[in-house]
Design a protein around this motif. Structure first.
Motif, PDB file in Angstrom:
ATOM      1  N   PHE A  79      30.447  37.074  37.307  1.00 42.83           N
ATOM      2  CA  PHE A  79      29.795  38.339  36.989  1.00 42.83           C
ATOM      3  C   PHE A  79      30.405  38.882  35.693  1.00 42.83           C
ATOM      4  CE2 PHE A  79      29.335  42.966  37.375  1.00 42.83           C
ATOM      5  CZ  PHE A  79      27.986  43.079  37.695  1.00 42.83           C
ATOM      6  N   ALA A  80      29.620  38.883  34.631  1.00 43.41           N
ATOM      7  CA  ALA A  80      30.097  39.337  33.323  1.00 43.41           C
ATOM      8  C   ALA A  80      29.837  40.829  33.138  1.00 43.41           C
ATOM      9  CB  ALA A  80      29.396  38.546  32.221  1.00 43.41           C
TER      10      ALA A  80
ATOM     11  N   LEU B 165      34.956  38.911  32.726  1.00 50.54           N
ATOM     12  CA  LEU B 165      34.258  38.086  33.700  1.00 50.54           C
ATOM     13  C   LEU B 165      34.999  38.227  35.027  1.00 50.54           C
ATOM     14  CD1 LEU B 165      32.062  35.896  34.215  1.00 50.54           C
ATOM     15  CD2 LEU B 165      33.839  34.204  33.698  1.00 50.54           C
ATOM     16  N   VAL B 166      34.274  38.601  36.076  1.00 49.57           N
ATOM     17  CA  VAL B 166      34.856  38.655  37.419  1.00 49.57           C
ATOM     18  C   VAL B 166      34.423  37.384  38.139  1.00 49.57           C
ATOM     19  CG1 VAL B 166      35.034  39.916  39.591  1.00 49.57           C
ATOM     20  CG2 VAL B 166      34.698  41.178  37.452  1.00 49.57           C
ATOM     21  N   ILE B 167      35.413  36.603  38.560  1.00 52.28           N
ATOM     22  CA  ILE B 167      35.144  35.363  39.279  1.00 52.28           C
ATOM     23  C   ILE B 167      35.536  35.586  40.735  1.00 52.28           C
ATOM     24  CG2 ILE B 167      35.686  32.908  39.487  1.00 52.28           C
ATOM     25  CD1 ILE B 167      36.413  32.984  36.483  1.00 52.28           C
TER      26      ILE B 167
ATOM     27  N   HIS C  31      38.747  35.978  47.154  1.00 52.41           N
ATOM     28  CA  HIS C  31      39.704  36.087  46.052  1.00 52.41           C
ATOM     29  C   HIS C  31      38.907  36.379  44.789  1.00 52.41           C
ATOM     30  CE1 HIS C  31      43.413  35.512  43.863  1.00 52.41           C
ATOM     31  NE2 HIS C  31      42.712  34.834  42.968  1.00 52.41           N
ATOM     32  N   GLN C  32      39.352  37.389  44.039  1.00 52.90           N
ATOM     33  CA  GLN C  32      38.653  37.771  42.824  1.00 52.90           C
ATOM     34  C   GLN C  32      39.629  37.854  41.654  1.00 52.90           C
ATOM     35  OE1 GLN C  32      36.519  41.277  44.732  1.00 52.90           O
ATOM     36  NE2 GLN C  32      34.902  40.356  43.488  1.00 52.90           N
ATOM     37  N   ARG C  33      39.156  37.399  40.497  1.00 51.82           N
ATOM     38  CA  ARG C  33      39.937  37.485  39.268  1.00 51.82           C
ATOM     39  C   ARG C  33      39.098  38.171  38.196  1.00 51.82           C
ATOM     40  NH1 ARG C  33      40.693  31.465  38.017  1.00 51.82           N
ATOM     41  NH2 ARG C  33      38.719  31.503  39.074  1.00 51.82           N
ATOM     42  N   VAL C  34      39.704  39.103  37.491  1.00 50.79           N
ATOM     43  CA  VAL C  34      39.069  39.719  36.329  1.00 50.79           C
ATOM     44  C   VAL C  34      39.686  39.037  35.111  1.00 50.79           C
ATOM     45  CG1 VAL C  34      38.653  41.834  35.028  1.00 50.79           C
ATOM     46  CG2 VAL C  34      38.771  41.915  37.538  1.00 50.79           C
ATOM     47  N   MET C  35      38.818  38.392  34.332  1.00 52.37           N
ATOM     48  CA  MET C  35      39.264  37.559  33.213  1.00 52.37           C
ATOM     49  C   MET C  35      38.784  38.126  31.878  1.00 52.37           C
ATOM     50  SD  MET C  35      40.535  34.936  35.006  1.00 52.37           S
ATOM     51  CE  MET C  35      40.728  33.681  33.743  1.00 52.37           C
TER      52      MET C  35
ATOM     53  N   GLU D 226      43.936  40.324  39.603  1.00 51.90           N
ATOM     54  CA  GLU D 226      43.393  39.485  40.674  1.00 51.90           C
ATOM     55  C   GLU D 226      43.652  40.164  42.000  1.00 51.90           C
ATOM     56  OE1 GLU D 226      45.069  35.530  40.994  1.00 51.90           O
ATOM     57  OE2 GLU D 226      46.893  36.244  40.034  1.00 51.90           O
ATOM     58  N   ALA D 227      42.760  39.907  42.940  1.00 55.65           N
ATOM     59  CA  ALA D 227      42.833  40.581  44.228  1.00 55.65           C
ATOM     60  C   ALA D 227      42.383  39.658  45.347  1.00 55.65           C
ATOM     61  CB  ALA D 227      41.951  41.830  44.222  1.00 55.65           C
ATOM     62  N   ASP D 228      42.952  39.897  46.511  1.00 52.33           N
ATOM     63  CA  ASP D 228      42.465  39.315  47.750  1.00 52.33           C
ATOM     64  C   ASP D 228      41.861  40.463  48.537  1.00 52.33           C
ATOM     65  OD1 ASP D 228      43.054  36.459  47.827  1.00 52.33           O
ATOM     66  OD2 ASP D 228      45.129  37.108  47.586  1.00 52.33           O
TER      67      ASP D 228
END
Length: 148
Positions: A21-22, A91-93, A107-111, A119-121
């Protein structure tokens, strides 16, 4: 009146076992120094999770309207690594890490490019409209398995 594809809201996309998700950092996301306010990372991740469900064919609005249930965050652990700044392209992965009868862990990462900014769980539970845990619809579980 016809609707052109570019007239529709942006939708992230599935890529292998990830959802991507950009987004762009706007002035409203930042403090006076142009740094993203910490709570806005949670907003970015929430939007990405909601869009991930939509990409998987899960209609949250219909489930809410017909009384099937809703997801609620029950646990969240976030680590901030680097600040995002005004005008950054992010970008959120999102990746589904665990699927249980009435919950999922994501699990999410903001890049920013190759950099992990946060990053979050996140654990979400599926609840009845009255707030009690309920098994997720089987079709939804199967959809999540595509990202697990």
């Amino acid at each position: 009146m016809s609707v052109e594809p570019s007239d529709l809201p942006y939708s992230g996309y599935l890529s292998g076992r990830d959802h991507r998700f950009a987004l762009r950092v706007y002035f409203e996301d930042t403090d006076t120094g142009g740094i993203v306010y910490h709570a806005n990372y949670l907003r970015y991740m929430e939007r990405a999770r909601s869009d991930m469900l939509r990409c998987l064919g899960i209609n949250q609005r219909a489930a809410l309207d017909d009384g099937t249930g809703v997801y609620a965050v029950t646990d969240l652990s976030i680590r901030y690594r680097r600040p995002a700044k005004l005008e950054d392209d992010l970008l959120v992965i999102s990746k589904v890490e665990e699927i249980r009868a009435a919950s999922c862990r994501i699990h999410q990462r903001v890049m920013r490019g190759d950099e992990i900014l946060a990053e979050a769980d996140v654990t979400v539970a599926f609840l009845t409209p009255g707030g009690k845990p309920r098994r997720q619809p089987q079709a939804w579980v199967e959809a999540f398995k595509r990202l697990n």
